[in-house]
Enzyme design. Sequence first.
Site, PDB file in Angstrom:
ATOM      1  N   LYS A  33       0.822  -1.212   0.000  1.00 36.74           N
ATOM      2  CA  LYS A  33       0.000   0.000   0.000  1.00 36.74           C
ATOM      3  C   LYS A  33       0.855   1.261   0.000  1.00 36.74           C
ATOM      4  O   LYS A  33       0.407   2.326  -0.364  1.00 36.74           O
ATOM      5  CB  LYS A  33      -0.967   0.011   1.188  1.00 36.74           C
ATOM      6  N   CYS A  40      10.430  -1.471   8.049  1.00 34.84           N
ATOM      7  CA  CYS A  40      11.879  -1.640   8.213  1.00 34.84           C
ATOM      8  C   CYS A  40      12.667  -0.712   7.307  1.00 34.84           C
ATOM      9  O   CYS A  40      13.494   0.074   7.755  1.00 34.84           O
ATOM     10  CB  CYS A  40      12.247  -3.095   7.938  1.00 34.84           C
ATOM     11  N   GLY A 178       8.351   5.954  26.969  1.00 34.18           N
ATOM     12  CA  GLY A 178       8.706   4.575  26.655  1.00 34.18           C
ATOM     13  C   GLY A 178      10.199   4.456  26.430  1.00 34.18           C
ATOM     14  O   GLY A 178      10.735   5.022  25.476  1.00 34.18           O
ATOM     15  N   GLU A 201       9.504   6.080  31.633  1.00 36.65           N
ATOM     16  CA  GLU A 201       9.244   4.646  31.454  1.00 36.65           C
ATOM     17  C   GLU A 201       8.469   4.139  32.665  1.00 36.65           C
ATOM     18  O   GLU A 201       8.888   4.354  33.798  1.00 36.65           O
ATOM     19  CB  GLU A 201      10.584   3.887  31.313  1.00 36.65           C
ATOM     20  N   ILE A 265       5.650   3.555  22.738  1.00 43.02           N
ATOM     21  CA  ILE A 265       5.198   2.614  23.759  1.00 43.02           C
ATOM     22  C   ILE A 265       4.879   1.256  23.158  1.00 43.02           C
ATOM     23  O   ILE A 265       4.206   0.441  23.773  1.00 43.02           O
ATOM     24  CB  ILE A 265       3.935   3.150  24.461  1.00 43.02           C
ATOM     25  N   HIS A 439      44.040 -11.195  17.789  1.00 43.29           N
ATOM     26  CA  HIS A 439      44.390 -10.039  18.610  1.00 43.29           C
ATOM     27  C   HIS A 439      44.847  -8.907  17.702  1.00 43.29           C
ATOM     28  O   HIS A 439      45.533  -9.158  16.728  1.00 43.29           O
ATOM     29  CB  HIS A 439      45.517 -10.416  19.569  1.00 43.29           C
TER      30      HIS A 439
END
Lengths: 464, 142
Positions: A33, A40, A178, A201, A265, A439
């Site tokens: 749509k 995403c 949130g 929160e 939220i 390393h």
Amino acid sequence: MKKKVIVMGSGPGGYVSAIRAAQMGAEVALIEKDRAGGTCNNIGCIPTKTLLNSVEILSKIKKAEDYGIEVGDVNVNITEMMARKERVVAGLQKSLNNLFKSNKIRFLKGKARLIDPTTVEVEKEGGEKESISADDIIIATGSDPAKIPIFDFDQPTVMTSTDALYLKEVPRSMIILGAGAIGCEFAGIFNPLGTKITMVEMMPQMLPTEDRRIAIQLKRIFNRRGIRVLTGTKIEGISRYEQDSITAKLDNGEEITAEKILVSIGRKPNSSQIGLDEASVKTDKRGYIKVNETMETNVEGIYAIGDVIGGVMLAHVASAEGIVAAENIMGNESKMDYGVIPSCIFTSPEIASVGINPAQAKERNIDTIVGRFNFLGSSKAQAMGETEGFIQLVVDKNSDKILGGQIMGAHATDLIHEIALAVKAGITSEEIGSTVHAHPTLSEAIRECAENAHGRAIHLIKMG
Amino acid sequence: MVEIEGYLVLEDLYYLTTEDAHIWAKVEDGKVRSGVDDFGQRQMGEVVYVESPSVGDKVEYNKGYGTIESGKATKDLYSPVSGTITEINSKLDDEPKLVNDDPYGEGWIVLIEPSNLDADLKNLLHGDAAVKWMREEAEKAK
């Protein structure tokens, strides 16, 4: 004759299932749509990470002197920052369109709605309608930011995460309601840009579903950067809406005012206007479509994947579910395994986890050892000047197998996959400990954790 | 208060000196407040996390109940007395460095309701004995 498959929604669930079904020989129609790639690609993972990378450069430049580099005045051009984000998003959309073409997927723009269990009606721009029939249908319509009635979302001061991605100016101040992954990532975008942020929160810790140690350390880091974090606190109501400010009343009686409020939220499923009743597809009370482990709904031939089925609402979970649905449709038996799902939060420092954490091990009465290593003790982290955070491995005391791991620190979201593979393959901490790690790298810390589970990390002084 | 080679010792406190415990205890209205002593915190370096038990957990004299961590070290926290945890220092979540900055004050770690106080106190060093012990520790650390 080719099997016909319709996929409703082209997010990371829908487009992946469409491609997999096409690869396996189906004739696929993919209906979207809005824009290819769904939440995403367009208003979620990708644009937020693009903006985060802009502010990460800004943060690095601000610290340049610590690294022996002198810089002059630094200016943020929010217009160009947003334009870059749109270029990245558009580029990925184009790539998706090419993928659809190369897989001979018919990509239709329009609103999809089931009119019976094998037919979808597509309402295109301009109102033209087309009905398409299929042997199987995959519903991948995703989710939208949840809105709660105490806020008037028509006010210019009230934003969802989508609105925040289209700001034309950097707000001077912002309340973020949130402190989950989305709220924390947006705090990470706007704090370096100079926005004064207050996070509210209601749960007792930030990132309520994450390991306590991570939540505690993130709160400490946010506080140090001037982000005010109020946990165990609710917004009771809005005292005042003004053109350029909003005043909220907290349950502790305090009133806080800011130029904008971001309500993050959670998300709610897009399941109300897609014809589920016409096709007799069942949802739970909150509107999430019910599916079995093959991703099939109560109606034979109709599958559902991604945020619209709830559960773990992550892009890569939707993609995995999409592959399971497509494979079952095309005759392969495939089941969704939620046992090893990495989850990543792109704060600075990053956070990533997979499998179980120490508290979950305790809840399930599993006897575990936790091997932990703080990045302050990592020579690479010191060289990078990014010593915040730690890695921990949750190890089964009896079998020595890795059951989970949590990482907070630079590149956590890339590092987590060694642990994900270990959990998936049943690898022991002994095996990780005896695998030579290069390393100087951050990955060495994973090996140190594995060794530390047996009390023999090399770069850790054991005291007391 | 005595300073020995730069390490502070408070003579009215009790010290758990087994292994490298470096734990102090203070009797307050029948309860015992405890933390890491100045020498102990100095050996650790900057504390980044304190893993505390929960209120209501049982602890035993000279047994570990948690850990403190710095970048280079992990240190087990031993209980100076047996009993039940009645309070933990929640400030350490936000500011673990209080263990370094104020080890005998705001950097306290737990408050314990002791179950066998008199007997346990006899195993801890106090006053001149504590000062003498710290002198030995400081000497060893040179």
